[in-house]
Write an enzyme that holds these catalytic residues in place. Structure first.
Site, mmCIF file in Angstrom:
data_model
loop_
_atom_site.group_PDB
_atom_site.id
_atom_site.type_symbol
_atom_site.label_atom_id
_atom_site.label_comp_id
_atom_site.label_asym_id
_atom_site.label_seq_id
_atom_site.Cartn_x
_atom_site.Cartn_y
_atom_site.Cartn_z
ATOM 1 N N TYR A 3 0.834 -1.217 0.000
ATOM 2 C CA TYR A 3 0.000 0.000 0.000
ATOM 3 C C TYR A 3 0.867 1.266 0.000
ATOM 4 C CZ TYR A 3 -4.025 -2.946 0.187
ATOM 5 O OH TYR A 3 -4.964 -3.885 -0.165
ATOM 6 N N HIS A 7 -14.520 0.538 -0.392
ATOM 7 C CA HIS A 7 -13.373 -0.307 -0.043
ATOM 8 C C HIS A 7 -12.271 0.459 0.670
ATOM 9 C CE1 HIS A 7 -14.749 -3.193 -3.462
ATOM 10 N NE2 HIS A 7 -15.524 -3.272 -2.392
ATOM 11 N N SER A 22 -15.665 -4.322 -13.322
ATOM 12 C CA SER A 22 -16.006 -5.625 -13.930
ATOM 13 C C SER A 22 -17.169 -6.278 -13.194
ATOM 14 C CB SER A 22 -14.771 -6.541 -13.863
ATOM 15 O OG SER A 22 -14.421 -6.753 -12.486
ATOM 16 N N ARG A 58 1.502 1.887 -3.614
ATOM 17 C CA ARG A 58 0.324 2.431 -4.308
ATOM 18 C C ARG A 58 0.064 3.874 -3.887
ATOM 19 N NH1 ARG A 58 -4.512 -1.586 -3.715
ATOM 20 N NH2 ARG A 58 -5.473 -0.154 -5.199
ATOM 21 N N GLN A 116 -15.554 1.946 -5.686
ATOM 22 C CA GLN A 116 -14.803 0.811 -5.127
ATOM 23 C C GLN A 116 -13.315 1.201 -5.046
ATOM 24 O OE1 GLN A 116 -16.263 -3.176 -6.949
ATOM 25 N NE2 GLN A 116 -16.870 -1.560 -8.376
ATOM 26 N N ASN A 117 -12.986 2.341 -5.630
ATOM 27 C CA ASN A 117 -11.580 2.747 -5.693
ATOM 28 C C ASN A 117 -11.121 3.335 -4.366
ATOM 29 O OD1 ASN A 117 -11.825 1.990 -8.340
ATOM 30 N ND2 ASN A 117 -12.064 4.077 -9.106
ATOM 31 N N VAL A 118 -9.875 3.089 -4.056
ATOM 32 C CA VAL A 118 -9.316 3.635 -2.806
ATOM 33 C C VAL A 118 -8.496 4.894 -3.108
ATOM 34 C CG1 VAL A 118 -9.324 1.402 -1.623
ATOM 35 C CG2 VAL A 118 -7.305 2.053 -2.950
ATOM 36 N N ASP A 119 -8.425 5.270 -4.398
ATOM 37 C CA ASP A 119 -7.704 6.506 -4.730
ATOM 38 C C ASP A 119 -8.603 7.707 -4.423
ATOM 39 O OD1 ASP A 119 -8.422 5.709 -8.140
ATOM 40 O OD2 ASP A 119 -9.278 7.415 -7.087
ATOM 41 N N GLY A 149 -16.394 1.597 -15.322
ATOM 42 C CA GLY A 149 -15.058 1.070 -15.039
ATOM 43 C C GLY A 149 -14.990 0.018 -13.967
#
Ligand code: APR
Length: 230
Positions: free
Chosen positions: A53, A104, A173, A56, A86-89, A171
């Site tokens: 992490y 998330h 799946s 990232r 769902q992105n952690v950015d 974006g």
């Protein structure tokens, strides 16, 4: 104002240079999910998880929001927007979105490893390492939801979807639950748009896919929205 809910996944940040998870050059290609994104992995090897992490977080500092994040933020001029990601950015926020639910977790945040929702603090893009503890001496961990853990924000996310007048899935799946099942909370007949270059079949009545990357897809969606809703 109509309520517009966006369900976003890694694909919306792909054009910012942040790798997705399951595409051919995806993040999971170089790592075993069970080692770096699973609660068991944390107890097995904290250092590996912290390093993963940290790497990232360093990448995120260099990444910029792309046109898709910016267009999603601009929707707030015309709609009451909730972004469920769902992105952690933090690219939705850096593009200007003001109402973002992170299902998330968030890469720039940490918390003591013995708490689920207390002691959360923002470290920006700094590293967190073994031995970094809170005032009680408890090790800090990334404020990320790992496989095997609860998704505390799923309730507010489902509520937002159930009240949506328009839904955009972009974006993702739709592989990972409970996030992947969120669109089913939409009221029957709510228009759902889906932006993704790969074909995704939703067994849902009022559904339209724009088979383009996020930036181009958002341009096309804006034209449709201006025609039909704005
Ligand atoms: N524009 C739009 N969509 C894109 C682009 C792009 N430029 N590039 C790839 N995609 C699409 C892919 O076709 C795929 O459908 O983005 C999706 C990415 O899917 P995943 O890699 O599975 O990412 P995501 O759905 O966000 O994963 C969900 O899984 O590993 C966990 O917690 C992690 O939040 C993540 C969750």
């Amino acid at each position: 104002m109509k309520r517009f809910v966006v369900l976003s996944g890694a694909g919306v940040s792909a054009e910012s240079g942040i790798r997705t998870f399951r595409d051919s050059d995806g993040l999971w290609e170089n790592y075993n999910v069970r080692d770096v994104a699973d609660i068991e992995g944390w107890y097995r090897n904290r250092k590996l998880m912290l390093d993963f992490y940290n790497e990232r977080r360093r990448q995120l500092e260099k990444a910029l929001p792309n046109k898709a994040h910016e267009t999603i933020a601009a929707l707030e001029r015309y709609f009451e927007v909730t972004v469920v990601t769902q992105n952690v950015d933090n690219l939705h926020e850096r593009a200007g979105s003001t109402n973002v639910i992170h299902l998330h977790g968030e890469l720039t945040k940490i918390r003591p490893e013995d708490k689920a929702d207390k002691g959360i603090r923002d470290i920006g893009y700094k590293d967190v390492n073994l031995g970094d503890t809170d005032e009680r001496g408890v090790q800090f961990r990334p404020h990320i939801v790992w496989f095997g853990e609860a998704v505390p924000m799923i309730e507010p996310a489902a509520k937002a979807v159930s009240q949506a007048d328009i839904l955009l899935i972009i974006g993702t799946s739709l592989n990972v639950y409970p996030a992947a099942g969120l669109f089913r909370y939409a009221r029957y007949g709510t228009p759902i748009f889906l932006i993704d270059p790969q074909k995704i079949d939703l067994d849902y009545p009022n559904f339209r896919q724009i088979r383009k990357p996020a930036t181009k897809g958002m341009e096309e969606l804006m034209e449709i929205l201006v025609e039909q809703y704005i």
